[in-house]
Scaffold this motif. Structure first.
Motif, PDB file in Angstrom:
ATOM      1  N   UNK A  31       0.821  -1.216   0.000  1.00 47.79           N
ATOM      2  CA  UNK A  31       0.000   0.000   0.000  1.00 47.79           C
ATOM      3  C   UNK A  31       0.855   1.267   0.000  1.00 47.79           C
ATOM      4  N   UNK A  32       1.932   1.330   0.807  1.00 47.90           N
ATOM      5  CA  UNK A  32       2.776   2.527   0.747  1.00 47.90           C
ATOM      6  C   UNK A  32       3.362   2.767  -0.648  1.00 47.90           C
ATOM      7  N   UNK A  33       3.707   1.688  -1.352  1.00 44.92           N
ATOM      8  CA  UNK A  33       4.255   1.844  -2.712  1.00 44.92           C
ATOM      9  C   UNK A  33       3.197   2.423  -3.652  1.00 44.92           C
ATOM     10  N   UNK A  34       1.944   1.988  -3.500  1.00 43.33           N
ATOM     11  CA  UNK A  34       0.861   2.538  -4.318  1.00 43.33           C
ATOM     12  C   UNK A  34       0.666   4.017  -3.994  1.00 43.33           C
ATOM     13  N   UNK A  35       0.609   4.353  -2.708  1.00 40.22           N
ATOM     14  CA  UNK A  35       0.408   5.754  -2.301  1.00 40.22           C
ATOM     15  C   UNK A  35       1.544   6.636  -2.814  1.00 40.22           C
ATOM     16  N   UNK A  36       2.778   6.131  -2.725  1.00 40.69           N
ATOM     17  CA  UNK A  36       3.920   6.912  -3.197  1.00 40.69           C
ATOM     18  C   UNK A  36       3.853   7.119  -4.710  1.00 40.69           C
ATOM     19  N   UNK A  37       3.474   6.094  -5.442  1.00 36.10           N
ATOM     20  CA  UNK A  37       3.371   6.210  -6.899  1.00 36.10           C
ATOM     21  C   UNK A  37       2.334   7.254  -7.286  1.00 36.10           C
ATOM     22  N   UNK A  38       1.166   7.245  -6.613  1.00 35.55           N
ATOM     23  CA  UNK A  38       0.118   8.222  -6.912  1.00 35.55           C
ATOM     24  C   UNK A  38       0.599   9.634  -6.567  1.00 35.55           C
ATOM     25  N   UNK A  39       1.253   9.782  -5.440  1.00 31.31           N
ATOM     26  CA  UNK A  39       1.763  11.089  -5.024  1.00 31.31           C
ATOM     27  C   UNK A  39       2.783  11.633  -6.044  1.00 31.31           C
ATOM     28  N   UNK A  40       3.685  10.785  -6.506  1.00 30.96           N
ATOM     29  CA  UNK A  40       4.683  11.222  -7.483  1.00 30.96           C
ATOM     30  C   UNK A  40       4.027  11.582  -8.816  1.00 30.96           C
ATOM     31  N   UNK A  41       2.997  10.843  -9.210  1.00 29.42           N
ATOM     32  CA  UNK A  41       2.286  11.146 -10.455  1.00 29.42           C
ATOM     33  C   UNK A  41       1.575  12.485 -10.337  1.00 29.42           C
ATOM     34  N   UNK A  42       0.933  12.753  -9.217  1.00 26.40           N
ATOM     35  CA  UNK A  42       0.250  14.036  -9.012  1.00 26.40           C
ATOM     36  C   UNK A  42       1.253  15.183  -9.028  1.00 26.40           C
ATOM     37  N   UNK A  43       2.408  14.973  -8.428  1.00 22.48           N
ATOM     38  CA  UNK A  43       3.439  16.023  -8.440  1.00 22.48           C
ATOM     39  C   UNK A  43       3.943  16.280  -9.853  1.00 22.48           C
ATOM     40  N   UNK A  44       4.130  15.225 -10.616  1.00 24.61           N
ATOM     41  CA  UNK A  44       4.623  15.378 -11.993  1.00 24.61           C
ATOM     42  C   UNK A  44       3.603  16.095 -12.876  1.00 24.61           C
ATOM     43  N   UNK A  45       2.314  15.808 -12.668  1.00 26.97           N
ATOM     44  CA  UNK A  45       1.262  16.430 -13.484  1.00 26.97           C
ATOM     45  C   UNK A  45       0.820  17.785 -12.937  1.00 26.97           C
ATOM     46  N   UNK A  46       1.122  18.053 -11.683  1.00 29.01           N
ATOM     47  CA  UNK A  46       0.784  19.348 -11.086  1.00 29.01           C
ATOM     48  C   UNK A  46      -0.664  19.476 -10.677  1.00 29.01           C
ATOM     49  N   UNK A  47      -1.323  18.386 -10.344  1.00 26.25           N
ATOM     50  CA  UNK A  47      -2.721  18.448  -9.917  1.00 26.25           C
ATOM     51  C   UNK A  47      -3.070  17.210  -9.113  1.00 26.25           C
ATOM     52  N   UNK A  48      -4.136  17.314  -8.341  1.00 26.43           N
ATOM     53  CA  UNK A  48      -4.633  16.163  -7.601  1.00 26.43           C
ATOM     54  C   UNK A  48      -5.452  15.274  -8.525  1.00 26.43           C
TER      55      UNK A  48
END
Length: 290
Positions: A31-48
């Motif tokens: 689960x932490x790996x999934x959460x981290x992946x989503x967080x990094x994707x949101x940061x890269x795209x600049x939106x939630x």
């Protein structure tokens, strides 16, 4: 943006399940790996991309837009991966072959029969033309490989492998009186030959010229099968590869005219380009050289 396929795969799993826990279980990651992946994707795209809720997550407006595009791409990639796996298992695929009448009938057919029994899902497409047209189809990437008879010029980027020896003979009516003779003892106008434009005719013309003979054939025909039929009816001396004559030689409808200076042997050859072809084509070609 340099965003990995894995990041989008995690995103789609979370979006389709509405759950980080469910996505982790589906993808066999924590689960932490999934959460981290989503967080990094949101940061890269600049939106939630998700709104966190007590019982899971739901897509934001931006997330829904992204999912509508990425999910289709993921489905196509996965379909492609499944297709490749099926091809490697020989559950699907296509083989494109070029062959002359002789190589198809007297060499290729038994191999195709055995291959089809073992791999019935493989589609096999055969182009049946004289050798020059078959070689041109190979060079134009219209076929995977060719089975043709020599003589053949060298073609750049094409590998030539002899796979079977063949013999050209003279045949005539079974009622004709014959004895061993030389080719130049025979009347030049008594021959029955293939039309120009085939490797067999090129070979025979070369052999006649080497002996100083200029044939003036009574008949020039489109196929070797016709030559055998004409010879059986006493219409002249046919020049054919022995395979075409075997059946009527056995029945006595025709006989071989023995030569003191017989034609040299030549070969059926496998031609392929120096580049990759399908796994199915590679497996079929391998059977020719066993």
């Amino acid at each position: 943006m340099n965003i990995s396929y894995d990041a989008y795969k995690v995103f789609c799993a979370v979006a389709s399940l509405g759950s980080i826990t469910g996505a982790a279980e589906k993808l066999y990651i924590s689960q932490p790996a999934v959460s981290q992946s989503i967080r990094q994707l949101e940061e890269a795209l600049g939106c939630a991309l998700f709104v966190r809720e007590p019982k899971g997550v739901r897509l934001t407006e931006e997330g829904r837009l992204l999912y509508s595009h990425v999910s289709e791409g993921i489905r196509k990639i996965e379909a492609g991966e499944r297709g490749i796996a099926r091809m490697l298992r020989m559950d699907m695929g296509e083989i494109r072959i070029g062959a002359s009448d002789m190589t198809l009938q007297y060499f290729l057919l038994p191999y195709l029969e055995a291959f089809h029994r073992q791999h019935p899902e493989i589609r096999i497409r055969i182009t049946n033309n004289p050798t020059p047209q078959t070689v041109q189809a190979l060079l134009a990437d219209q076929i995977d490989f060719a089975l043709v008879s020599d003589p053949l010029p060298a073609y750049k980027g094409v590998r030539c492998t002899p796979v079977r020896e063949i013999r050209d003979i003279l045949v005539c009516s079974g009622t004709r009186q014959v004895q061993t003779c030389r080719l130049d003892d025979l009347p030049p106008d008594d021959f029955i030959l293939l039309e120009h434009g085939t490797s067999t005719r090129a070979f025979l013309d070369r052999e006649f010229a080497r002996r100083g003979i200029r044939p003036d054939p009574k008949f020039e025909l489109a196929t070797s099968a016709l030559i055998v039929q004409f010879a059986a009816r006493g219409l002249g001396i046919g020049c054919v590869v022995r395979d075409f004559a075997e059946e009527k030689l056995r029945t006595g409808e025709i006989q071989e005219l023995p030569l003191a200076d017989p034609f040299p042997p030549r070969h059926i050859c496998l031609l392929r380009r120096e580049q990759a072809v399908s796994r199915a084509s590679e497996m079929l070609m391998a059977t020719f050289c066993m």
